[in-house]
Design an enzyme around this catalytic site. Structure first.
Site, PDB file in Angstrom:
ATOM      1  N   ASN A 150      38.203  23.890  10.466  1.00 43.99           N
ATOM      2  CA  ASN A 150      36.605  24.601  11.398  1.00 43.99           C
ATOM      3  C   ASN A 150      37.388  23.641  12.447  1.00 43.99           C
ATOM      4  OD1 ASN A 150      34.368  25.336  10.417  1.00 43.99           O
ATOM      5  ND2 ASN A 150      34.706  23.102   9.221  1.00 43.99           N
ATOM      6  N   HIS A 157      52.869  21.034  28.748  1.00 40.82           N
ATOM      7  CA  HIS A 157      52.263  21.652  30.197  1.00 40.82           C
ATOM      8  C   HIS A 157      53.101  20.901  30.612  1.00 40.82           C
ATOM      9  CE1 HIS A 157      48.800  23.169  30.339  1.00 40.82           C
ATOM     10  NE2 HIS A 157      48.121  23.071  29.587  1.00 40.82           N
TER      11      HIS A 157
END
Length: 199
Positions: free
Chosen positions: A79, A108
């Protein structure tokens, strides 16, 4: 709990109808109300694979070659998991992951401190391969690293370097703490470099 079963059944049925939009959706695949799926055409699910509730998949075409997210047969993704792919992330067969897993083959860019990181784009890391039969604990982060077959990665670990077959790894950054010894047929403790401690 009947309403959860009905909810899950409706979601599984819906994604069976959406199968043509995926790269591959094998037999018996269960996709349970994901938060979002970007790049479904680059996603392959083997027979019996499960994507649990609230997962976020982003498979982004950042390079000339198409990216690929492959989830092997009978693999269960927990989940609220978050998987970001710009090149290749593969889960083998029979992999079990707990909730809130994060996996990425990119990060990033932040080289220029005068430019907001948001505007610097992505940096490609190594492809991620998770071997057959491995178990990944809760809140694990796997960033540009691969894991061998039948490994255990402890909860809250951050995996930034490759883990070979038949190892238990824990920590941030994750380090090998046990290896399976084929001759003794037992898991053996290791030192900080992953070398078995003789007892």
């Amino acid at each position: 709990m009947l309403h959860f079963r009905i909810r899950d059944f409706v979601s599984i049925l819906l994604y069976r109808l959406l199968a043509p939009f995926f790269g591959r959706l094998g037999k018996g695949v269960r996709i349970v109300w994901p938060l979002r799926i970007f790049g479904a055409k680059f996603c392959e699910f083997g027979d019996g694979a499960v994507l649990q509730y609230g997962a976020y998949l982003a498979v982004l075409k950042e390079h000339e070659d198409p990216p690929l997210l492959r989830i092997g047969a009978r693999t269960m993704i927990g989940n609220h998991s978050h998987i970001v792919v710009t090149k290749r992330v593969e889960f083998g067969e029979g992999v079990l992951t707990a909730d809130r897993l994060f996996v990425s083959d990119n990060g990033h860019e932040f080289a220029d401190p005068t430019v907001p990181i948001l505007d610097q784009g992505l940096r490609q890391l190594a492809e991620v391969h998770i071997g057959d039969g491995s178990w990944i604990g809760e809140n694990v982060c796997i960033s540009g690293a691969s894991i061998g077959r039948n490994c255990v990665i402890a909860s809250n670990s951050v995996v930034t370097r490759d883990i070979p077959d038949l190892c238990v790894a824990a920590g941030a950054p994750a380090r090998i703490v046990k290896r399976y010894c084929q001759t003794r047929k037992a898991w053996r403790r290791t030192d900080a470099d992953g070398i078995v401690i003789e007892e």
